[in-house]
Motif scaffolding. Structure first.
Motif, PDB file in Angstrom:
ATOM      1  N   ALA A 170       0.769  -1.362   0.010  1.00  0.00           N
ATOM      2  CA  ALA A 170       0.051   0.084   0.012  1.00  0.00           C
ATOM      3  C   ALA A 170       0.838   1.187  -0.030  1.00  0.00           C
ATOM      4  O   ALA A 170       0.450   2.208  -0.447  1.00  0.00           O
ATOM      5  N   GLU A 171       2.112   1.247   0.463  1.00  0.00           N
ATOM      6  CA  GLU A 171       2.825   2.271   0.380  1.00  0.00           C
ATOM      7  C   GLU A 171       4.123   2.545  -0.651  1.00  0.00           C
ATOM      8  O   GLU A 171       4.528   3.550  -1.086  1.00  0.00           O
ATOM      9  N   SER A 172       4.118   1.346  -1.523  1.00  0.00           N
ATOM     10  CA  SER A 172       5.303   1.181  -2.372  1.00  0.00           C
ATOM     11  C   SER A 172       5.079   2.191  -3.763  1.00  0.00           C
ATOM     12  O   SER A 172       3.837   2.253  -3.864  1.00  0.00           O
ATOM     13  N   THR A 173       6.011   2.917  -4.083  1.00  0.00           N
ATOM     14  CA  THR A 173       5.977   4.049  -4.907  1.00  0.00           C
ATOM     15  C   THR A 173       6.573   3.459  -6.396  1.00  0.00           C
ATOM     16  O   THR A 173       7.211   4.180  -7.519  1.00  0.00           O
ATOM     17  N   ARG A 174       7.161   2.105  -6.232  1.00  0.00           N
ATOM     18  CA  ARG A 174       7.953   1.472  -7.263  1.00  0.00           C
ATOM     19  C   ARG A 174       7.226   1.448  -8.564  1.00  0.00           C
ATOM     20  O   ARG A 174       6.054   1.167  -8.597  1.00  0.00           O
ATOM     21  N   THR A 175       8.037   1.384  -9.489  1.00  0.00           N
ATOM     22  CA  THR A 175       7.501   1.027 -10.981  1.00  0.00           C
ATOM     23  C   THR A 175       7.876  -0.399 -11.278  1.00  0.00           C
ATOM     24  O   THR A 175       8.981  -1.043 -11.416  1.00  0.00           O
ATOM     25  N   PHE A 176       6.876  -1.316 -11.486  1.00  0.00           N
ATOM     26  CA  PHE A 176       6.890  -2.650 -11.962  1.00  0.00           C
ATOM     27  C   PHE A 176       6.559  -2.907 -13.511  1.00  0.00           C
ATOM     28  O   PHE A 176       5.845  -2.128 -14.129  1.00  0.00           O
ATOM     29  N   THR A 177       7.377  -3.580 -14.157  1.00  0.00           N
ATOM     30  CA  THR A 177       7.333  -3.594 -15.652  1.00  0.00           C
ATOM     31  C   THR A 177       7.007  -5.018 -16.095  1.00  0.00           C
ATOM     32  O   THR A 177       7.715  -6.100 -15.469  1.00  0.00           O
ATOM     33  N   GLU A 193      -6.539  -3.793 -12.782  1.00  0.00           N
ATOM     34  CA  GLU A 193      -7.644  -3.705 -11.724  1.00  0.00           C
ATOM     35  C   GLU A 193      -7.195  -4.393 -10.354  1.00  0.00           C
ATOM     36  O   GLU A 193      -7.287  -3.465  -9.468  1.00  0.00           O
ATOM     37  N   ALA A 194      -6.643  -5.602 -10.410  1.00  0.00           N
ATOM     38  CA  ALA A 194      -5.944  -5.692  -9.065  1.00  0.00           C
ATOM     39  C   ALA A 194      -4.729  -4.988  -8.515  1.00  0.00           C
ATOM     40  O   ALA A 194      -4.596  -4.507  -7.501  1.00  0.00           O
ATOM     41  N   PHE A 195      -3.896  -4.417  -9.587  1.00  0.00           N
ATOM     42  CA  PHE A 195      -2.756  -3.698  -9.407  1.00  0.00           C
ATOM     43  C   PHE A 195      -3.077  -2.146  -8.650  1.00  0.00           C
ATOM     44  O   PHE A 195      -2.652  -1.902  -7.856  1.00  0.00           O
ATOM     45  N   ALA A 196      -4.219  -1.780  -9.422  1.00  0.00           N
ATOM     46  CA  ALA A 196      -4.498  -0.527  -8.765  1.00  0.00           C
ATOM     47  C   ALA A 196      -5.203  -0.622  -7.273  1.00  0.00           C
ATOM     48  O   ALA A 196      -5.078   0.382  -6.668  1.00  0.00           O
ATOM     49  N   ARG A 197      -5.930  -1.552  -6.878  1.00  0.00           N
ATOM     50  CA  ARG A 197      -6.389  -2.059  -5.712  1.00  0.00           C
ATOM     51  C   ARG A 197      -5.323  -2.260  -4.550  1.00  0.00           C
ATOM     52  O   ARG A 197      -5.391  -1.773  -3.506  1.00  0.00           O
ATOM     53  N   ARG A 215       3.420   2.279  -9.818  1.00  0.00           N
ATOM     54  CA  ARG A 215       3.297   2.607 -11.354  1.00  0.00           C
ATOM     55  C   ARG A 215       3.348   1.109 -11.847  1.00  0.00           C
ATOM     56  O   ARG A 215       4.448   0.400 -11.572  1.00  0.00           O
ATOM     57  N   LEU A 216       2.603   0.790 -13.029  1.00  0.00           N
ATOM     58  CA  LEU A 216       2.784  -0.337 -13.898  1.00  0.00           C
ATOM     59  C   LEU A 216       3.006   0.064 -15.193  1.00  0.00           C
ATOM     60  O   LEU A 216       2.491   1.024 -15.943  1.00  0.00           O
ATOM     61  N   ARG A 217       4.341  -0.605 -15.569  1.00  0.00           N
ATOM     62  CA  ARG A 217       4.485  -0.128 -17.289  1.00  0.00           C
ATOM     63  C   ARG A 217       4.458  -1.460 -18.030  1.00  0.00           C
ATOM     64  O   ARG A 217       5.067  -2.598 -17.672  1.00  0.00           O
ATOM     65  N   VAL A 218       3.522  -1.516 -19.361  1.00  0.00           N
ATOM     66  CA  VAL A 218       3.511  -2.642 -20.124  1.00  0.00           C
ATOM     67  C   VAL A 218       4.426  -2.359 -21.260  1.00  0.00           C
ATOM     68  O   VAL A 218       4.185  -1.605 -21.771  1.00  0.00           O
ATOM     69  N   VAL A 219       5.308  -3.272 -21.590  1.00  0.00           N
ATOM     70  CA  VAL A 219       6.064  -3.213 -22.753  1.00  0.00           C
ATOM     71  C   VAL A 219       5.890  -4.334 -23.548  1.00  0.00           C
ATOM     72  O   VAL A 219       5.490  -5.334 -23.192  1.00  0.00           O
ATOM     73  N   SER A 220       6.413  -4.166 -24.859  1.00  0.00           N
ATOM     74  CA  SER A 220       6.184  -5.159 -25.802  1.00  0.00           C
ATOM     75  C   SER A 220       7.376  -6.381 -25.933  1.00  0.00           C
ATOM     76  O   SER A 220       8.252  -6.120 -25.199  1.00  0.00           O
TER      77      SER A 220
END
Length: 335
Positions: free
Chosen positions: A99-106, A123-127, A133-138
């Motif tokens: 709930a406190e993490s500000t990390r970016t997960f890719t 949906e689950a990530f936002a909750r 932050r979630l980063r989705v790459v190709s």
């Protein structure tokens, strides 16, 4: 402008400058990097100016409204990304608080997972990770950066057989069926089953989703075609399943793709799904990661979140994910 390469001790370098470099590499913008770091844009610009002087390279050139890394900066990218990730692990230790993490997960995946899997993950990530932050790459990005090994990518959604390198781990999520799309008003293919004769008489859409080349799924199906006397006759090759679906609406071509993606496109486009008369074996899809992040608490939590969301009940869950050594995988393929 010429940049003179400065020679200095590591102790004389302000390591905060590399946090700025990491943010600009991640966002491609000095403005967005400033927002991410909660500093002013001028502070980012000043940090970049100091880095240019120190490293003897312009680092970025402007392209439109964004910044494009120079070749020297691209060389630094995996080193900077890995260093920041390791520092984050050192700071977090075992005290990862979702709930406190500000990390970016890719996460890396294909556009079929963008359609079918990513919305549920988001949906689950936002909750559960409201400040992260979630980063989705190709898949292209994953391959070009060797992202799992360098730490640029935390995890990938891909066919299980991708995990054939030493140091890779995977956990099976679901089985993906093969399906075929044609336009609803196709003049010849009016039923719901595609016979061998109809398949061989058709022209097809091929997929080149891995750096302009056919991916594992395509090669998997090509072997099946050879085994059963099916003739794959591509008239078009595209890099996205969605593009294949759009092309189907304007032609009499047949597009093969994952079944769940076919169902999603049927709900959006004037197309229909066909089943091949010869049963095609399903492809196991998995969550794949590298030993570099295997024990990291944050990465472990992120993986567990995806497993909870995506794993089908029919897939027996192992108590410990399997490592997939390259040598063993090669032996298995050779049998």
């Amino acid at each position: 402008m010429r940049y003179a390469r400065a020679v200095m001790n590591l102790s004389a370098i302000d390591l905060n400058l590399f946090l700025v470099l990491h943010a600009v590499l991640e966002t491609g913008s000095a403005t967005d990097a400033a927002k991410q770091l909660h500093v002013t844009q001028s502070a980012v610009s000043n940090a970049l100016a100091r880095l240019r002087e120190m490293l003897g390279d312009p680092l970025f050139v402007r392209s439109g409204r964004g910044l494009v890394p120079t070749p020297r900066c691209e060389e630094l990218r995996p080193l900077v990304v890995n260093a920041v990730a390791q520092l984050q692990v050192a700071v977090d230790g075992q005290r990862f608080v979702p709930a406190e993490s500000t990390r970016t997960f890719t996460l890396s995946c294909g556009d079929n997972q963008d359609v079918c899997d990513v919305p549920r993950v988001v949906e689950a990530f936002a909750r559960k990770l409201p400040r992260a932050r979630l980063r989705v790459v190709s898949i292209d990005f994953l391959m070009a950066s060797d992202g799992l090994t360098t730490g640029e990518v935390d995890a990938a959604l891909a066919p299980q057989m991708v995990a054939t390198r030493d140091g890779y781990f995977c956990e099976d999520l679901y089985l993906e069926e093969m399906a075929f799309l044609v336009r609803k008003e196709h003049p010849r293919l009016r039923g719901s089953t595609l016979t061998k004769e109809e398949f061989n008489a058709s022209r097809h859409i091929g997929m080149v989703i891995a750096q302009g080349r056919p991916g594992i799924g395509h090669r998997y199906f090509q072997e099946f075609c050879k085994e059963h006397g099916l003739e794959f006759n591509p008239a078009l090759s595209v890099s996205h399943f969605i593009a294949a679906g759009m092309a189907v609406t304007r032609t009499d071509y047949v597009a093969g793709m994952p079944g769940r993606t076919a169902d999603a496109l049927c709900a959006m486009l004037p197309v229909k799904r066909l089943r091949l008369a010869i049963t095609t074996p399903p492809m196991p899809m998995a969550l794949i990661w590298h030993e570099r992040t295997h024990s990291d608490p944050g990465a472990r939590y992120f993986r567990q979140l995806m497993v909870e969301v995506l794993k089908e009940p029919s897939m027996t869950r192992a108590t410990e994910p399997r490592a997939k050594p390259a040598a063993a995988a090669r032996r298995a393929r050779g049998r």
